[in-house]
Design a protein around this motif. Structure first.
Motif, mmCIF file in Angstrom:
data_model
loop_
_atom_site.group_PDB
_atom_site.id
_atom_site.type_symbol
_atom_site.label_atom_id
_atom_site.label_comp_id
_atom_site.label_asym_id
_atom_site.label_seq_id
_atom_site.Cartn_x
_atom_site.Cartn_y
_atom_site.Cartn_z
ATOM 1 N N GLN A 72 0.842 -1.356 0.049
ATOM 2 C CA GLN A 72 0.020 -0.109 0.152
ATOM 3 C C GLN A 72 0.803 1.306 0.006
ATOM 4 O OE1 GLN A 72 -3.199 0.069 2.982
ATOM 5 N NE2 GLN A 72 -3.765 1.885 2.620
ATOM 6 N N GLY A 73 2.178 1.000 0.230
ATOM 7 C CA GLY A 73 3.193 2.251 0.380
ATOM 8 C C GLY A 73 3.653 2.058 1.685
ATOM 9 N N GLU A 74 4.818 2.787 1.936
ATOM 10 C CA GLU A 74 5.299 3.033 3.232
ATOM 11 C C GLU A 74 4.599 3.831 4.145
ATOM 12 O OE1 GLU A 74 8.143 1.183 4.303
ATOM 13 O OE2 GLU A 74 7.837 0.145 2.464
ATOM 14 N N PRO A 75 4.185 3.218 5.456
ATOM 15 C CA PRO A 75 3.383 3.828 6.559
ATOM 16 C C PRO A 75 3.800 5.126 6.684
ATOM 17 C CG PRO A 75 3.715 1.781 6.914
ATOM 18 C CD PRO A 75 4.587 1.833 6.014
ATOM 19 N N ALA A 76 4.757 5.412 6.702
ATOM 20 C CA ALA A 76 5.730 6.847 7.248
ATOM 21 C C ALA A 76 5.212 7.654 6.015
ATOM 22 C CB ALA A 76 7.060 6.612 7.570
ATOM 23 N N LEU A 77 5.408 7.331 4.848
ATOM 24 C CA LEU A 77 5.233 8.491 3.832
ATOM 25 C C LEU A 77 3.723 8.506 3.654
ATOM 26 C CD1 LEU A 77 6.001 9.812 1.275
ATOM 27 C CD2 LEU A 77 5.725 7.818 0.148
ATOM 28 N N ARG A 78 2.798 7.498 3.838
ATOM 29 C CA ARG A 78 1.572 7.814 3.717
ATOM 30 C C ARG A 78 1.195 8.746 4.903
ATOM 31 N NH1 ARG A 78 -1.284 3.248 4.769
ATOM 32 N NH2 ARG A 78 0.297 1.744 5.138
ATOM 33 N N GLU A 79 1.650 8.833 5.874
ATOM 34 C CA GLU A 79 1.323 9.691 6.949
ATOM 35 C C GLU A 79 1.761 11.111 6.587
ATOM 36 O OE1 GLU A 79 3.026 8.437 10.713
ATOM 37 O OE2 GLU A 79 1.814 6.405 11.004
ATOM 38 N N SER A 80 3.054 11.044 6.093
ATOM 39 C CA SER A 80 3.429 12.561 5.671
ATOM 40 C C SER A 80 2.516 12.941 4.408
ATOM 41 C CB SER A 80 4.880 12.629 5.041
ATOM 42 O OG SER A 80 5.690 12.120 6.024
ATOM 43 N N LEU A 131 11.274 9.995 -9.630
ATOM 44 C CA LEU A 131 10.943 9.386 -8.271
ATOM 45 C C LEU A 131 10.016 8.116 -8.614
ATOM 46 C CD1 LEU A 131 10.501 12.060 -5.550
ATOM 47 C CD2 LEU A 131 12.289 10.397 -5.813
ATOM 48 N N CYS A 132 9.188 8.188 -9.616
ATOM 49 C CA CYS A 132 7.933 7.114 -9.779
ATOM 50 C C CYS A 132 7.198 6.912 -8.520
ATOM 51 C CB CYS A 132 8.718 5.979 -10.237
ATOM 52 S SG CYS A 132 9.471 6.084 -11.985
ATOM 53 N N ILE A 133 6.553 7.980 -7.880
ATOM 54 C CA ILE A 133 5.751 7.922 -6.595
ATOM 55 C C ILE A 133 4.370 8.671 -7.252
ATOM 56 C CG2 ILE A 133 5.537 8.520 -4.222
ATOM 57 C CD1 ILE A 133 8.386 8.007 -3.699
ATOM 58 N N HIS A 134 3.311 7.805 -7.309
ATOM 59 C CA HIS A 134 2.104 8.326 -7.431
ATOM 60 C C HIS A 134 1.243 7.710 -6.298
ATOM 61 C CE1 HIS A 134 2.926 9.489 -11.950
ATOM 62 N NE2 HIS A 134 4.091 8.838 -11.546
ATOM 63 N N TYR A 135 0.125 8.498 -6.317
ATOM 64 C CA TYR A 135 -0.696 7.900 -4.987
ATOM 65 C C TYR A 135 -2.105 8.204 -5.336
ATOM 66 C CZ TYR A 135 -0.447 12.856 -3.264
ATOM 67 O OH TYR A 135 -0.520 14.205 -3.479
ATOM 68 N N HIS A 159 5.097 -3.844 -3.473
ATOM 69 C CA HIS A 159 5.125 -2.344 -3.615
ATOM 70 C C HIS A 159 5.730 -1.927 -4.971
ATOM 71 C CE1 HIS A 159 9.295 -3.531 -2.266
ATOM 72 N NE2 HIS A 159 9.705 -2.711 -3.198
ATOM 73 N N SER A 160 5.081 -1.149 -5.729
ATOM 74 C CA SER A 160 5.566 -0.917 -6.811
ATOM 75 C C SER A 160 6.398 0.343 -7.102
ATOM 76 C CB SER A 160 4.409 -0.819 -7.734
ATOM 77 O OG SER A 160 3.355 0.252 -7.458
ATOM 78 N N ALA A 161 6.688 1.067 -6.005
ATOM 79 C CA ALA A 161 7.292 2.314 -5.947
ATOM 80 C C ALA A 161 8.606 1.863 -4.893
ATOM 81 C CB ALA A 161 6.806 3.571 -5.505
ATOM 82 N N SER A 162 9.732 2.418 -5.487
ATOM 83 C CA SER A 162 11.088 2.219 -4.641
ATOM 84 C C SER A 162 10.548 2.550 -3.022
ATOM 85 C CB SER A 162 12.113 2.795 -4.982
ATOM 86 O OG SER A 162 13.510 2.941 -4.021
ATOM 87 N N ARG A 163 11.275 1.440 -2.249
ATOM 88 C CA ARG A 163 11.100 1.691 -0.709
ATOM 89 C C ARG A 163 12.117 2.896 -0.474
ATOM 90 N NH1 ARG A 163 11.489 -2.866 3.319
ATOM 91 N NH2 ARG A 163 10.305 -1.333 4.694
#
Length: 485
Positions: free
Chosen positions: A148-156, A317-321, A343-347
């Motif tokens: 689903q994406g790194e929890p820390a990033l999702r919080e940010s 970065l290849c980070i979409h959400y 995960h499809s985006a680099s950790r």
């Protein structure tokens, strides 16, 4: 009667935002009725005990979002915010048109006005390198991550969206993906059984509609009017989901006013439908505050919000959400288990980006990029007006990374018309390309008009150097105006 707002001089929130929030809430709540005349800028400033500038900025923001209208020599008046139109009988669903392909090539152009190019002259290389190296030192990040994406990033991301885009969301609703198509494909699976027809803006952006079409959904083009999607046509289309870009429509560039946003939410409520909100450039508004996202207008919103860091940081970065409505979360977690999602985006990128946001670098970077792109936007605007004069009409200004330029037709009976010279967009773009200038005809953004070839062009200003903008437009005018004489 307008009660004088109690502005907090000790708050970190600027006066004009406090005032905007107060007035917008009063209008939405019915305290300020449609047709009410607001105090003049000077009068309200005096009542609040502040200068006129914050009041003027607040009024301009309300004007941009469709809360109020300005009448010459009369003042500012509250606009109605009731639902437009009424449901009509669902008609037959048209077959989708073949999907045109976005024109892209990797050739070098002396004057490149491509709409998808970015400016990396201010990219914080040193900060990013340091943050990335920090993550490389953590061996745990080399393992599989949360799909689903790194929890820390999702919080940010959730914190940023709540503060700066007006969303109502938590990190539990956010799904991070490596590219747009990954998220679109996942959305197609999530909405199976709930949605059969997707209404789309026509003209508009085709990646998501094409993904839905390939997945067996009906794609239903809905025409635009001056302030966005035609709501009555949406009702009559029979669509049970709609894909829109309300803050800065692509490619026309209009901002959807509050009345129409509320009408869309009413459509979703009354039909049980979903709204897919593409906020691709919502961070970048150059005159006035960024327009708050549609998703935040209602509690338990039926809006699926989609965005990325491609424009605000870098596409590399290849980070979409996307932000899902809470009612879709059980289905998402079921798919996650069933399909063994990874995960499809680099950790490493995700965690580096989390710290980039948490430590305040992202907000600072956004401010710098807004100023840079504002300079380019304003320079492009001035250059087109100077070199094209009345021969061109500009639209879609004040936000995003492109302007829409439409050439006026040649004068009837002109020598060029008599000689049979073409003013098709494709031929004019080819003439510009031969002289080292890249522009993009907007014809490919039509879904229901694949043969559209009127002289309308998307002029991107993000990637071209400031010092090349005026000369590029001067040369472009020299080429095209010869066709219009």
């Amino acid at each position: 009667m307008l009660l004088v707002p109690d502005l907090n001089e000790h708050s970190e929130v600027p006066y004009y935002i406090q005032l905007y929030n107060y007035l917008a809430k009063a209008i939405l709540g019915g305290t300020l009725q449609s047709g009410t005349r607001l105090p003049s800028i000077r009068r309200l400033a005096a009542l609040c005990g502040i200068s006129a500038t914050p009041v003027e900025l607040a009024y301009q923001q309300l004007l941009a979002e469709g809360f109020i209208a300005s009448k010459p020599r009369s003042g500012y008046y509250i606009l109605p915010v009731h639902r437009e139109g009424s449901p009509a009988a669902a008609g037959e669903r048209p077959s989708p048109a073949p999907r045109p392909i976005t024109p892209r090539d990797s050739r070098h152009y002396a004057y490149d006005f491509h709409m998808s190019r970015n400016d990396f002259s201010l990219f914080p290389h040193k900060i990013w390198r340091s943050l990335y190296q920090e993550q490389l030192a953590n061996p745990d990040l080399l393992q599989y991550g949360d799909p689903q994406g790194e929890p820390a990033l999702r919080e940010s991301i959730a914190a940023h969206l709540r503060q700066f885009r007006g969303l109502r969301c938590t990190e539990k609703q956010i799904v991070v993906g490596g590219d747009q198509y990954t998220l679109c494909s996942l959305l197609c699976l999530l909405l199976k059984g709930r949605v059969s027809g997707l209404g789309i803006e026509d003209p508009g952006y085709h990646l998501l509609p094409a993904a839905f079409w390939r997945s067996g959904y009906s794609v239903l083009p809905i025409p635009l009017e001056e302030d966005g999607l035609q709501i009555d046509k949406l009702y009559s289309s029979g669509a049970d989901a709609v894909y829109i870009s309300p803050s800065h429509q692509f490619p026309r560039g209009m901002t959807m006013p509050i009345t129409k946003r509320l009408a869309l939410l009413e459509w979703a409520r009354s039909t049980g439908g979903y709204i897919i909100e593409d906020d691709y450039d919502g961070e970048f508004r150059y005159h006035g505050r960024p327009i708050p996202a549609l998703q935040g207008l209602a509690e338990g919103s039926p809006v699926i919000y989609m965005c990325s860091f491609a424009q605000s940081v870098t596409p590399a970065l290849c980070i979409h959400y996307m932000v899902l409505p809470e009612e879709l979360l059980p289905d998402y977690h079921s798919l996650r288990s069933e399909l063994y999602l990874e995960h499809s985006a680099s950790r490493l990128h995700q965690i580096a980006l989390h710290y980039f946001m948490e430590r305040g670098h992202f907000e600072k970077h956004l401010r710098r990029m807004r100023l840079l792109y504002q300079r380019k936007h304003d320079l492009l605007l001035r250059s087109v007006r100077q070199h094209f004069g009345d021969a061109a009409v500009l639209s879609g200004t004040d936000a995003g990374f492109h302007l829409l330029l439409a050439l006026k037709p040649p004068a009837e009976g002109s020598a060029r018309v008599k000689a049979g010279f073409s003013t098709s967009a494709r031929e004019l773009a080819a003439a510009a390309e031969a002289e080292g200038i890249r522009v993009t005809p907007m014809s490919y953004t039509w879904w229901a008009k694949p043969d559209y070839d009127e002289p309308e062009f998307i002029l991107g200003f993000g990637g071209i150097a400031e010092e090349l903008i005026d000369e590029g437009i001067r040369r472009l005018a020299g080429i095209w105006l010869g066709y219009m004489d």
